[in-house]
Design a protein around this motif. Structure first.
Motif, PDB file in Angstrom:
ATOM      1  N   ASP A 175     -14.644   0.451  32.500  1.00 43.79           N
ATOM      2  CA  ASP A 175     -15.837  -0.013  33.203  1.00 43.79           C
ATOM      3  C   ASP A 175     -16.259   1.137  34.104  1.00 43.79           C
ATOM      4  O   ASP A 175     -15.405   1.921  34.524  1.00 43.79           O
ATOM      5  CB  ASP A 175     -15.471  -1.250  34.052  1.00 43.79           C
ATOM      6  N   PHE A 176     -17.566   1.227  34.381  1.00 44.45           N
ATOM      7  CA  PHE A 176     -17.973   2.304  35.296  1.00 44.45           C
ATOM      8  C   PHE A 176     -17.412   2.096  36.697  1.00 44.45           C
ATOM      9  O   PHE A 176     -17.361   3.005  37.501  1.00 44.45           O
ATOM     10  CB  PHE A 176     -19.496   2.469  35.300  1.00 44.45           C
ATOM     11  N   THR A 190      -8.626   0.962  33.279  1.00 44.16           N
ATOM     12  CA  THR A 190      -7.173   0.735  33.302  1.00 44.16           C
ATOM     13  C   THR A 190      -6.581   1.237  31.999  1.00 44.16           C
ATOM     14  O   THR A 190      -7.264   1.276  30.966  1.00 44.16           O
ATOM     15  CB  THR A 190      -6.840  -0.764  33.490  1.00 44.16           C
ATOM     16  N   PHE A 191      -5.315   1.610  32.060  1.00 39.34           N
ATOM     17  CA  PHE A 191      -4.685   2.305  30.935  1.00 39.34           C
ATOM     18  C   PHE A 191      -3.588   1.475  30.288  1.00 39.34           C
ATOM     19  O   PHE A 191      -2.961   0.629  30.937  1.00 39.34           O
ATOM     20  CB  PHE A 191      -4.106   3.643  31.419  1.00 39.34           C
ATOM     21  N   ARG A 192      -3.341   1.779  29.011  1.00 41.02           N
ATOM     22  CA  ARG A 192      -2.267   1.096  28.299  1.00 41.02           C
ATOM     23  C   ARG A 192      -0.924   1.702  28.695  1.00 41.02           C
ATOM     24  O   ARG A 192      -0.854   2.726  29.362  1.00 41.02           O
ATOM     25  CB  ARG A 192      -2.484   1.234  26.787  1.00 41.02           C
ATOM     26  N   GLU A 193       0.129   1.049  28.251  1.00 45.53           N
ATOM     27  CA  GLU A 193       1.478   1.589  28.488  1.00 45.53           C
ATOM     28  C   GLU A 193       1.774   2.646  27.426  1.00 45.53           C
ATOM     29  O   GLU A 193       0.986   2.849  26.499  1.00 45.53           O
ATOM     30  CB  GLU A 193       2.495   0.452  28.380  1.00 45.53           C
TER      31      GLU A 193
END
Ligand code: PLP
Length: 406
Positions: A261-262, A266-269
């Protein structure tokens, strides 16, 4: 252990049947890169001819097939390293990228001014320069454990350099320049006892003997596919899952995100966290094929290579004026040498005329060469597909080099 049939094994490697300058190729540059078995070559062809599609994002049959092949390759890699869980196995471009990833991501989040990064004097540049850059970025300091004139890490000195300041210890499992096998489990144990995180550069170990990461006890282990009978451009970084999941992304883009989102992303594991963008799918699939080829013969291949190593050491020592460089008590079949009156590059060029491929120079180990008082060496590095006849061919060719340069 099965008897090792080197003639049958050689038939699986098309390059080994080729000629150079009208002579049968004697390939002794395996520490630089290994030859590829037919199984790998035809697997790559099959992937591109029948299965080519991007992974992870597709709902169509080819994409699903490619995804299954890609993810099963991760399980093959885990098995190759003695691991039950493939989660910590991240596909990278090679050992170099694996080390850079850790130096950058782990380094940024863990190194502080005054921290020490302990290396050894026999490291490849790939396990020196990323740490120098990490040190510059964070105010940490690179400290170097000395090697003896036999080419072994001075363990007492290594132990003496470990302290509460040591945040990370990084060392080669096997020296590419000398073939020295470091006591990796013992060094790891010492480093862990001092509270350090440990990275092992397994680039030269993976193609020679059984690597069992759990019994080494390290936190990160890297190796390159192309030195392990697989394609170029692919390698593996294994890391403890809890460390990887806590590390900031190295590269970013598609596939490594959970939500974009601007207002924030968030990041994956792990492992996806560190596999941004379209990966080297063919490379991953080819690497799995290479490891599946190598694993069943690994133990007998190692025994065969040890026979080659002692035969080659004895044969080369019989050549007048030749000095073997690196006399560690535990070695893989890598022989570095110098010859009085002959520059290493001239040795390499003259051997090439005989169809014998070796490597000459500093082997990306300038600090080690300096320590040994050399600018470079000639290096013959063997794989399990080499033969005693090739050892003799090398010995005879070196006798001729000696006569020509004496
Ligand atoms: N570490 C060692 C001990 C090596 O021998 C090499 C390559 O020769 C590397 C790291 C770097 O490997 P790559 O160029 O495949 O990334």
């Amino acid at each position: 252990m099965q008897a090792f049939d080197v003639t049958a094994v050689r038939r699986e490697f098309p390059t080994l049947g080729t000629s150079v300058h009208g002579r049968p190729l004697v390939y002794l540059d395996n520490a630089a890169t290994s030859q590829k078995p037919r199984a790998v070559i035809s697997r790559l062809e099959r992937y591109y001819a029948e299965e080519n599609a991007n992974v992870h994002r597709g709902v169509h049959v080819l994409s699903e097939r490619a995804t299954v092949a890609y993810e099963s390759a991760r399980s093959v890699v885990a098995r190759f390293l003695g691991l039950d869980d493939p989660k910590g196995c991240v596909f990278v471009r090679g050992a170099t990228e694996g080390i850079n990833l850790v130096a950058d991501s782990w380094g940024r989040s863990h190194l502080r001014p005054g921290d020490e990064i302990l290396l050894t004097h026999l490291e490849h540049h790939a396990n020196i320069v990323p740490w120098q850059l990490a040190a510059e970025r964070t105010g940490a300091k690179v400290v170097v454990a000395p090697v003896t004139s036999r080419g072994e890490v001075d363990l007492a000195a290594f132990k003496g350099l470990l302290s509460a300041r040591t945040r990370l210890v990084a060392f080669a499992h096997v020296s590419n320049a000398l073939g020295t096998v470091n006591p990796a489990a013992e060094m790891t144990q010492l480093a862990k006892a001092a509270g350090a995180t440990v990275l092992i550069d397994g680039c030269q170990a993976a193609a020679h003997f059984n690597v069992d990461v759990p019994s080494l006890g390290c936190d990160f282990y890297v190796f390159s596919g192309h030195k392990t009978f697989g394609p170029t451009g692919i390698g593996v970084l294994w890391g403890r899952a809890e460390l990887l999941d806590a590390m900031p992304p190295y590269q970013s883009g598609g596939d490594m995100i959970r939500k974009v989102d601007f207002d924030g992303t968030t990041f994956r594991e792990a492992p996806e966290r560190f596999e941004a963008g379209t990966p080297h799918i063919a490379g991953v699939i080819g690497l799995a094929e290479a490891l599946a080829f190598f694993m069943p013969i690994r133990a007998s291949a190692h025994a065969h290579e040890q026979v080659l190593l002692s035969a080659a050491t004895e044969r080369l020592r019989a050549v007048k004026g030749l000095t073997v460089v690196g006399e560690a008590s535990d070695k893989v079949a890598v022989l570095s040498f110098t010859m009085a009156g002959a520059h290493p590059h001239d040795i390499g060029t003259l051997l090439d005329a005989d169809g014998i491929a070796i490597r000459t120079g500093h082997h990306c180990c300038m600090p080690l060469m300096k320590r040994l008082g050399l600018t470079g060496t000639a290096r013959a590095s063997f794989a399990f597909y080499n033969t005693l006849e090739e050892v003799e061919a090398l010995g005879r060719a070196l006798e001729r080099v000696r006569k020509m340069t004496a």
